[in-house]
Motif scaffolding. Structure first.
Motif, PDB file in Angstrom:
ATOM      1  N   ALA A  30       0.843  -1.207   0.000  1.00  7.11           N
ATOM      2  CA  ALA A  30       0.000   0.000   0.000  1.00  7.11           C
ATOM      3  C   ALA A  30       0.875   1.252   0.000  1.00  7.11           C
ATOM      4  O   ALA A  30       0.647   2.179   0.750  1.00  7.11           O
ATOM      5  CB  ALA A  30      -0.935  -0.006   1.196  1.00  7.11           C
ATOM      6  N   HIS A  35      -0.651   0.286  -4.307  1.00  9.72           N
ATOM      7  CA  HIS A  35      -2.006  -0.086  -3.903  1.00  9.72           C
ATOM      8  C   HIS A  35      -2.476   0.694  -2.681  1.00  9.72           C
ATOM      9  O   HIS A  35      -3.056   0.120  -1.753  1.00  9.72           O
ATOM     10  CB  HIS A  35      -2.084  -1.594  -3.675  1.00  9.72           C
ATOM     11  N   SER A  36      -2.256   2.008  -2.698  1.00  8.63           N
ATOM     12  CA  SER A  36      -2.709   2.871  -1.613  1.00  8.63           C
ATOM     13  C   SER A  36      -4.134   3.352  -1.877  1.00  8.63           C
ATOM     14  O   SER A  36      -4.687   3.124  -2.951  1.00  8.63           O
ATOM     15  CB  SER A  36      -1.783   4.082  -1.486  1.00  8.63           C
ATOM     16  N   ALA A  37      -4.704   4.049  -0.906  1.00 14.07           N
ATOM     17  CA  ALA A  37      -6.048   4.605  -1.075  1.00 14.07           C
ATOM     18  C   ALA A  37      -6.080   5.644  -2.181  1.00 14.07           C
ATOM     19  O   ALA A  37      -7.110   5.857  -2.807  1.00 14.07           O
ATOM     20  CB  ALA A  37      -6.521   5.207   0.240  1.00 14.07           C
ATOM     21  N   HIS A  40      -4.316   3.171  -5.809  1.00 16.78           N
ATOM     22  CA  HIS A  40      -4.933   1.849  -6.011  1.00 16.78           C
ATOM     23  C   HIS A  40      -4.753   1.303  -7.438  1.00 16.78           C
ATOM     24  O   HIS A  40      -5.717   1.107  -8.175  1.00 16.78           O
ATOM     25  CB  HIS A  40      -6.385   1.806  -5.543  1.00 16.78           C
ATOM     26  N   ILE A  44      -6.798  -2.050  -6.883  1.00 17.39           N
ATOM     27  CA  ILE A  44      -6.506  -2.777  -5.650  1.00 17.39           C
ATOM     28  C   ILE A  44      -6.067  -1.772  -4.595  1.00 17.39           C
ATOM     29  O   ILE A  44      -5.073  -1.077  -4.765  1.00 17.39           O
ATOM     30  CB  ILE A  44      -5.403  -3.832  -5.864  1.00 17.39           C
ATOM     31  N   ASP A  45      -6.823  -1.705  -3.501  1.00 13.77           N
ATOM     32  CA  ASP A  45      -6.511  -0.821  -2.381  1.00 13.77           C
ATOM     33  C   ASP A  45      -6.207  -1.692  -1.171  1.00 13.77           C
ATOM     34  O   ASP A  45      -7.083  -2.385  -0.661  1.00 13.77           O
ATOM     35  CB  ASP A  45      -7.694   0.111  -2.105  1.00 13.77           C
ATOM     36  N   SER A  47      -4.677  -0.348   1.618  1.00 16.05           N
ATOM     37  CA  SER A  47      -4.276   0.637   2.613  1.00 16.05           C
ATOM     38  C   SER A  47      -4.855   0.392   4.003  1.00 16.05           C
ATOM     39  O   SER A  47      -4.345   0.931   4.974  1.00 16.05           O
ATOM     40  CB  SER A  47      -4.657   2.037   2.150  1.00 16.05           C
ATOM     41  N   THR A  55     -11.031  -6.305  -1.140  1.00 19.28           N
ATOM     42  CA  THR A  55     -10.417  -6.250  -2.463  1.00 19.28           C
ATOM     43  C   THR A  55      -9.862  -7.601  -2.874  1.00 19.28           C
ATOM     44  O   THR A  55     -10.060  -8.039  -4.008  1.00 19.28           O
ATOM     45  CB  THR A  55      -9.282  -5.202  -2.484  1.00 19.28           C
TER      46      THR A  55
END
Length: 123
Positions: A30, A35-37, A40, A44-45, A47, A55
């Motif tokens: 993340a 794949h962070s907020a 993503h 894919i998130d 976080s 997810t």
């Protein structure tokens, strides 16, 4: 649960989503570029624990997640690490390997495989 590693070593870390999320996926996956907020990548998130679980597995409180239509695509097939694309991506070579810049240690991959084998519970 104890996961056996290479050279007869044992891994006494828990094969639970809460542990894996906090210690492996959030810090390793993340990140700002993946794949962070905010970014993503690939939708894919990872976080946060609950968002990451939904997810990857697609289940929350016993029900499947839907997006107002067809069932979403999931990356973890509970009980079947060999059929879980997240495992295939972590073990891949080259540019398709996840994470691409700094591969996860084999012990972390084995722990994630153990969690999947045990049913990929949201615990």
């Amino acid at each position: 649960m104890v996961v056996s590693g290479c050279n007869g070593t044992t891994d006494d870390r828990p094969a639970t989503w809460s542990f894996i999320s906090a210690t492996i996926t959030e810090p390793s996956c993340a990140t700002v570029n993946c794949h962070s907020a905010i970014t993503h990548q690939g939708a894919i998130d990872l976080s946060a624990r609950e968002i990451g679980y939904q997810t990857l597995v697609g289940y929350s409180n016993g029900g499947s997640i839907t997006d107002g239509g067809p069932l979403l695509t999931y990356y973890v097939h509970p009980g079947h690490p060999e059929a879980s694309s997240v495992v295939n991506l972590m073990n891949a070579q080259g540019s398709i390997r996840m994470p691409p810049d700094n591969p996860l240690p084999q012990a972390d991959i084995a722990l994630i495989e153990k969690w999947i084998t045990d049913g990929a519970q949201d615990n």
